[in-house]
Write an enzyme that holds these catalytic residues in place. Sequence first.
Site, PDB file in Angstrom:
ATOM      1  N   ASP A 134      14.375  94.668  38.092  1.00  0.00           N
ATOM      2  CA  ASP A 134      15.008  93.314  37.568  1.00  0.00           C
ATOM      3  C   ASP A 134      14.624  92.127  37.684  1.00  0.00           C
ATOM      4  OD1 ASP A 134      15.023  92.707  40.314  1.00  0.00           O
ATOM      5  OD2 ASP A 134      17.263  92.574  40.805  1.00  0.00           O
ATOM      6  N   CYS A 198      37.027  89.195  46.156  1.00  0.00           N
ATOM      7  CA  CYS A 198      36.059  88.053  45.930  1.00  0.00           C
ATOM      8  C   CYS A 198      36.550  86.972  46.743  1.00  0.00           C
ATOM      9  CB  CYS A 198      35.610  87.551  44.456  1.00  0.00           C
ATOM     10  SG  CYS A 198      34.721  86.269  44.345  1.00  0.00           S
ATOM     11  N   CYS A 214      29.707  82.643  42.762  1.00  0.00           N
ATOM     12  CA  CYS A 214      29.313  83.886  43.533  1.00  0.00           C
ATOM     13  C   CYS A 214      28.540  83.684  44.805  1.00  0.00           C
ATOM     14  CB  CYS A 214      28.602  84.995  42.548  1.00  0.00           C
ATOM     15  SG  CYS A 214      27.992  86.491  43.437  1.00  0.00           S
ATOM     16  N   CYS A 241      26.189  88.844  49.207  1.00  0.00           N
ATOM     17  CA  CYS A 241      27.740  89.353  49.589  1.00  0.00           C
ATOM     18  C   CYS A 241      28.027  90.545  49.058  1.00  0.00           C
ATOM     19  CB  CYS A 241      28.656  88.248  48.813  1.00  0.00           C
ATOM     20  SG  CYS A 241      30.273  88.605  49.056  1.00  0.00           S
ATOM     21  N   CYS A 244      32.818  92.704  46.792  1.00  0.00           N
ATOM     22  CA  CYS A 244      33.334  93.277  45.741  1.00  0.00           C
ATOM     23  C   CYS A 244      32.647  94.834  45.437  1.00  0.00           C
ATOM     24  CB  CYS A 244      32.965  92.544  44.430  1.00  0.00           C
ATOM     25  SG  CYS A 244      31.088  92.312  44.061  1.00  0.00           S
TER      26      CYS A 244
END
Length: 383
Positions: A134, A198, A214, A241, A244
């Site tokens: 990525d 979230c 986010c 985090c 979600c």
Amino acid sequence: MAADNLQHRIKAQAATLGFAACGIAPADAAPRSGERLRQWLAEGCHGDMIWMEGRADQRASPAGLWPEVRSVIALGMSYAPAADPLRLAGEGGVGRISVYAQGGDYHDVVKRQLKALGRWLATEAGCDLKVFVDTAPVMEKPLAEAAGLGWQGKHTNLVSRTEGSWLFLGAIYTTLALTPDAPGPAACGSCDACQRACPTDAFPAPYRLDARRCISYLTIEHAGPIPSEFRRAIGNRIYGCDDCLAVCPWNKFAAAAQAQIAFQPRAELTAPALADLLRLDDAGFRQVFSGSPIKRIGRDRFVRNCLIAAGNGGDVALVAPVRGLLDDPAAVVRGAAIWALGRLDPAGLDAARWRAAGEIDAGVLAEWNGSDTIGVTPAPQPA
């Protein structure tokens, strides 16, 4: 060699190298991804991730990055956790590190195995190819969906019927004309668990993410002060985090035992003590996080995150290390220390207020003045 036989052997070889999922898409798959990317960038939802703008044309389609590509081999490697990622919520003395960052750096692990598969394929088929994780301008998620690995869920990450939301993605671009797999059909249905989970309302609508809101973006990509409106919602999350992802019902099919051993958590990163982390200097930070993706954000940004967690946790045992950071060389650390001390020991902050007279950084001065609008982010707008 028959194409179907080659594809079967590619997938078998991928499995031996630790990939839990492998599929094939044509190079022109997901044609609308570029359009959605440009709209997302135009809306400013990428925040500080300016690097996404500079190579948007290459990211928009595989051919934009490499005109010779004919097929994309999409791959996924499981990092499904054995323990509940949300179990440390509300524990004030410890920091929460995202599951993917508790072990070895996935960039290195996934790319090493991609290269191994690429070498095997080049030998078997005599083709040209390129491998990507990525860090390259590649839209792995829509390509993985087009290759049948799963679908992009309402949290915008890939969801797999067998691995849930716990897949690291990689891609191999090749000059081979391979028969594509069927795209992954979406199966979120009416479920909106990820949206409701979230803490910062980062989803203006299903399948849309405003990165500026986010917590993963704020604690990893964002270099400046954490916007005041999000600080309490961050809780004790100090790197990323999982909320979600962790609530996705499809996770029940993911088996932690199948996750790569390289991604197994280091004991010292599963529930690290904030008192220890707040005392890290640059050398100590580099030593503790050697071989970890956390090392990429640097000591100052990381300690900033730990200070926000300290301020939220209410552990008065942290007052001393927080106070010690009021004079830190890094402005972003000093500013976060002011906020944290104000939450833990308001009287102590008043006693230290004389430091403001010598402060030259405007952001830190705003913290001393108690501004509650530092870095305020526009509210997300529904589609």
